[in-house]
Write a protein that holds these residues in place. Structure first.
Motif, PDB file in Angstrom:
ATOM      1  N   MET A  31       0.837  -1.192   0.000  1.00 50.24           N
ATOM      2  CA  MET A  31       0.000   0.000   0.000  1.00 50.24           C
ATOM      3  C   MET A  31       0.878   1.251   0.000  1.00 50.24           C
ATOM      4  N   LEU A  32       0.455   2.226  -0.779  1.00 53.74           N
ATOM      5  CA  LEU A  32       1.295   3.406  -0.934  1.00 53.74           C
ATOM      6  C   LEU A  32       0.789   4.529  -0.045  1.00 53.74           C
ATOM      7  N   THR A  33       1.673   5.045   0.825  1.00 53.44           N
ATOM      8  CA  THR A  33       1.300   6.203   1.628  1.00 53.44           C
ATOM      9  C   THR A  33       1.880   7.442   0.952  1.00 53.44           C
ATOM     10  N   GLU A  90       8.023   0.260   2.864  1.00 56.34           N
ATOM     11  CA  GLU A  90       7.950  -1.208   2.890  1.00 56.34           C
ATOM     12  C   GLU A  90       6.714  -1.678   2.142  1.00 56.34           C
ATOM     13  N   THR A  91       6.835  -2.786   1.471  1.00 55.13           N
ATOM     14  CA  THR A  91       5.716  -3.327   0.704  1.00 55.13           C
ATOM     15  C   THR A  91       5.904  -4.829   0.533  1.00 55.13           C
ATOM     16  N   LYS A  92       4.834  -5.536   0.179  1.00 51.01           N
ATOM     17  CA  LYS A  92       4.955  -6.960  -0.149  1.00 51.01           C
ATOM     18  C   LYS A  92       3.963  -7.318  -1.250  1.00 51.01           C
ATOM     19  N   GLY A  93       4.056  -8.542  -1.707  1.00 52.18           N
ATOM     20  CA  GLY A  93       3.073  -9.041  -2.671  1.00 52.18           C
ATOM     21  C   GLY A  93       3.467  -8.782  -4.108  1.00 52.18           C
ATOM     22  N   ALA A  94       2.527  -9.117  -4.999  1.00 51.58           N
ATOM     23  CA  ALA A  94       2.810  -9.060  -6.441  1.00 51.58           C
ATOM     24  C   ALA A  94       3.072  -7.634  -6.921  1.00 51.58           C
ATOM     25  N   ASP A  95       2.538  -6.632  -6.185  1.00 56.63           N
ATOM     26  CA  ASP A  95       2.714  -5.245  -6.637  1.00 56.63           C
ATOM     27  C   ASP A  95       3.912  -4.552  -5.992  1.00 56.63           C
ATOM     28  N   ARG A  96       4.792  -5.342  -5.351  1.00 52.48           N
ATOM     29  CA  ARG A  96       5.844  -4.691  -4.564  1.00 52.48           C
ATOM     30  C   ARG A  96       6.734  -3.778  -5.399  1.00 52.48           C
ATOM     31  N   PHE A  97       7.056  -4.178  -6.629  1.00 55.86           N
ATOM     32  CA  PHE A  97       7.933  -3.342  -7.447  1.00 55.86           C
ATOM     33  C   PHE A  97       7.198  -2.068  -7.894  1.00 55.86           C
ATOM     34  N   ALA A  98       5.936  -2.242  -8.292  1.00 50.88           N
ATOM     35  CA  ALA A  98       5.141  -1.088  -8.746  1.00 50.88           C
ATOM     36  C   ALA A  98       4.942  -0.100  -7.590  1.00 50.88           C
ATOM     37  N   ASP A  99       4.647  -0.620  -6.404  1.00 51.50           N
ATOM     38  CA  ASP A  99       4.460   0.241  -5.223  1.00 51.50           C
ATOM     39  C   ASP A  99       5.731   1.039  -4.940  1.00 51.50           C
ATOM     40  N   ALA A 100       6.860   0.333  -4.963  1.00 52.93           N
ATOM     41  CA  ALA A 100       8.137   0.993  -4.642  1.00 52.93           C
ATOM     42  C   ALA A 100       8.488   2.020  -5.724  1.00 52.93           C
ATOM     43  N   SER A 101       8.203   1.692  -6.976  1.00 51.15           N
ATOM     44  CA  SER A 101       8.473   2.643  -8.063  1.00 51.15           C
ATOM     45  C   SER A 101       7.653   3.906  -7.874  1.00 51.15           C
ATOM     46  N   ASP A 102       6.367   3.731  -7.515  1.00 49.74           N
ATOM     47  CA  ASP A 102       5.501   4.899  -7.309  1.00 49.74           C
ATOM     48  C   ASP A 102       6.019   5.770  -6.171  1.00 49.74           C
ATOM     49  N   PHE A 103       6.394   5.099  -5.080  1.00 50.28           N
ATOM     50  CA  PHE A 103       6.907   5.834  -3.918  1.00 50.28           C
ATOM     51  C   PHE A 103       8.107   6.685  -4.330  1.00 50.28           C
ATOM     52  N   GLY A 113      11.688  -8.900  -2.098  1.00 47.59           N
ATOM     53  CA  GLY A 113      11.403 -10.309  -1.862  1.00 47.59           C
ATOM     54  C   GLY A 113      11.507 -11.109  -3.150  1.00 47.59           C
ATOM     55  N   PHE A 114      11.973 -12.357  -3.034  1.00 49.69           N
ATOM     56  CA  PHE A 114      12.058 -13.225  -4.217  1.00 49.69           C
ATOM     57  C   PHE A 114      10.660 -13.507  -4.770  1.00 49.69           C
ATOM     58  N   ILE A 159       8.055 -11.553   4.264  1.00 43.69           N
ATOM     59  CA  ILE A 159       9.165 -10.646   4.585  1.00 43.69           C
ATOM     60  C   ILE A 159       9.073  -9.441   3.658  1.00 43.69           C
ATOM     61  N   PRO A 160       8.979  -8.218   4.228  1.00 42.10           N
ATOM     62  CA  PRO A 160       8.735  -7.066   3.361  1.00 42.10           C
ATOM     63  C   PRO A 160       9.909  -6.717   2.452  1.00 42.10           C
ATOM     64  N   SER A 161       9.568  -6.173   1.299  1.00 43.23           N
ATOM     65  CA  SER A 161      10.537  -5.543   0.417  1.00 43.23           C
ATOM     66  C   SER A 161      10.683  -4.103   0.891  1.00 43.23           C
ATOM     67  N   VAL A 162      11.839  -3.515   0.646  1.00 48.74           N
ATOM     68  CA  VAL A 162      12.082  -2.207   1.259  1.00 48.74           C
ATOM     69  C   VAL A 162      12.866  -1.278   0.337  1.00 48.74           C
ATOM     70  N   LEU A 163      12.520   0.008   0.407  1.00 52.04           N
ATOM     71  CA  LEU A 163      13.363   1.059  -0.184  1.00 52.04           C
ATOM     72  C   LEU A 163      13.774   1.958   0.967  1.00 52.04           C
ATOM     73  N   ILE A 164      15.052   2.298   1.035  1.00 52.71           N
ATOM     74  CA  ILE A 164      15.544   3.167   2.106  1.00 52.71           C
ATOM     75  C   ILE A 164      16.227   4.379   1.497  1.00 52.71           C
ATOM     76  N   VAL A 165      15.803   5.549   1.940  1.00 56.64           N
ATOM     77  CA  VAL A 165      16.452   6.783   1.498  1.00 56.64           C
ATOM     78  C   VAL A 165      17.358   7.232   2.642  1.00 56.64           C
ATOM     79  N   PRO A 166      18.684   7.139   2.458  1.00 56.24           N
ATOM     80  CA  PRO A 166      19.573   7.508   3.566  1.00 56.24           C
ATOM     81  C   PRO A 166      19.729   9.028   3.679  1.00 56.24           C
ATOM     82  N   ARG A 167      20.274   9.470   4.793  1.00 54.88           N
ATOM     83  CA  ARG A 167      20.524  10.914   4.956  1.00 54.88           C
ATOM     84  C   ARG A 167      21.814  11.324   4.263  1.00 54.88           C
TER      85      ARG A 167
END
Ligand SMILES: C=C(O[C@@H]1C=C(C(=O)O)C=C[C@H]1O)C(=O)O
Length: 438
Positions: A1-3, A66-79, A107-108, A114-122
């Motif tokens: 889910m995209l916040t 963080e995201t999971k499931g079949a849309d994990r790449f699309a969710d992360a791209s949108d974020f 996630g494979f 186990i969630p997939s993750v994008l991290i924006v560092p400082r």
């Protein structure tokens, strides 16, 4: 889910003068005010993607998705599109990885919890083509990004014990896969196993990354949110429309101790039909997905031998140029990774049936093992490898769940497949100070 985020990202990249080009970001001494760079990194919350002396190391967590499931790449791209599109960027560097970046680990499988993750560092320290820079990232209302801390010595892992799942059970499963392949259910299925490495004390990720980088300089040493290792397999890199992918499949693991003898033996063994067929499935699956995205794509006619300290692989490089979409934009590196994943190098052929067999027969949840790991920049350019030759740090930081697998075809011999996974675990075991698996 995209916040939806309303925060406005500021990013500034600038060269740091005087840092010698022969120095790895993991070396403990940099001849500048960044002396003892590695020892000054925080022991937790590091992100890294480094090959030899080039790459990116990030620290401090400005934002996490963080995201999971079949849309994990699309969710992360949108974020990432949303966060980076409106960013206020002052990039005096203009090299791959400068400007805003996010590190990611996916996630494979669509089904893992186990969630997939994008991290924006400082803060990101980057090095490319002998140039070194720093990127700082912040939101409007945030305090200045974190500086490097006071040095703290790197801690070598102590008294690590390793417990691997039963060899007999795994070989029996591989035998079943061979039977199912021979019965015509699939052509190739990649089967993996895991092993638990535990210590009484917290593991120092900086030490592990430094060790992997020093011993595997041609691999991409990665760490994103507890997923760490040194992978030889590049799913995709894209820079200004140029794409590169390195496919591996076919592994020689006998280490006689004599380099020339090993290479000659590998040449002989890997030329056999089992390994070349296994390799061809992986190359074909890459080309099938990548060519529609490219105006040109070239793949090595013959695979080459990729020599690593623990194994020798059959490898093929593919290089091409991305087409433009009708609005002039190009597909992002993460979107390409999403389209390619899982290649036959980590899934199998045909893809759908192989994944079903993995789900049915593999005893372990892969989590983010064998999933895409890497980074993406504001333009969509980035580098994504497969999270192989590594593992997932335990929640308490005192252990790592290690993973290794191999491609099974109709001619595979379960015992040899086990030995191949032993060889593939060697880089992490050595970093953990463990000589042999028990
Ligand atoms: C699955 C792994 O490696 C993959 C499988 C290979 C093979 O079967 O020969 C070679 C390289 C990787 O594509 C692993 O390292 O765990």
């Amino acid at each position: 889910m995209l916040t939806m985020t309303k925060q406005h990202l500021h990013a500034r990249s600038y060269f740091i003068d005087g840092v010698g080009s022969a120095v790895s970001p993991f070396d403990s001494e940099l001849p500048t005010d960044l002396t003892d760079f590695l020892t000054r990194l925080p022991a937790s919350g590091l992100s890294a993607w480094v090959r030899g002396h080039s790459g990116l190391v990030g620290w401090g967590e400005l934002s996490r998705f963080e995201t999971k499931g079949a849309d994990r790449f699309a969710d992360a791209s949108d974020f990432w599109k949303q966060l980076s599109a409106g960013a206020d960027v002052d990039d005096a560097v203009r090299l791959p990885g400068s400007g805003p970046v996010a590190f990611g680990s996916f996630g494979f499988s669509d089904r893992t919890d186990i969630p997939s993750v994008l991290i924006v560092p400082r803060v990101v320290l980057g090095r490319h083509s002998g140039r070194v820079w720093v990127t700082t990232m912040s939101f409007d209302d945030e305090p200045a990004p974190e500086r490097l801390g006071a040095p703290s010595p790197l801690e070598r892992p102590r008294a690590v014990t390793v417990t691997a799942g039963g060899r007999d059970d795994w070989e029996e499963t591989v035998g079943k896969v061979v039977d199912r392949i021979r019965a015509g259910e699939a052509k190739k299925v990649v089967m993996a196993r895991d092993a638990a490495a535990r210590s009484d004390e917290p593991l120092d990720v900086r030490f592990l990354l430094g060790h992997l980088n020093a011993h595997y300089p041609t691999c991409w040493t990665y760490h994103v949110d507890g997923m760490l290792g040194a992978t030889p397999e590049l799913l995709v890199s894209s820079h200004d429309g140029a794409v590169h992918s390195r496919v591996l499949a076919g592994t020689f693991y006998n280490n006689s101790g004599d380099h020339d003898v090993d290479v000659e033996a590998a040449r002989h063994v890997l030329a056999k039909s089992k390994d070349s067929a296994e390799h061809k499935y992986a190359v074909d699956s890459l080309v099938e997905t990548l060519s529609p995205l490219c105006s040109s794509l070239e793949v090595d006619c013959e695979p080459f031998l990729l020599e690593l300290p623990n194994v020798i692989h059959l490898a093929s490089d593919a290089r091409g140029h991305l087409t433009h979409r009708s609005d002039g934009s190009r597909v992002s590196s993460l979107e390409i990774a999403a389209a390619l994943h899982p290649t036959a190098a980590v899934g199998g052929t045909p893809r759908g049936r192989a994944l079903e067999l993995i789900d049915e027969l593999e005893a372990t949840d892969r989590g983010r093992y064998a999933g895409p790991v890497g980074w993406i920049g504001a333009s969509g350019d980035g580098e994504w490898g497969l999270a192989l030759r590594g593992g997932r740090l335990d929640e308490d930081g005192r252990g790592v769940r290690l993973f290794a697998g191999g491609g099974i075809v109709g001619e595979s011999v379960p015992e040899y497949e086990w030995l191949e996974t032993v060889a593939k675990l060697a880089p992490m075991l050595a970093a953990l100070g463990v000589r042999t698996e028990r």
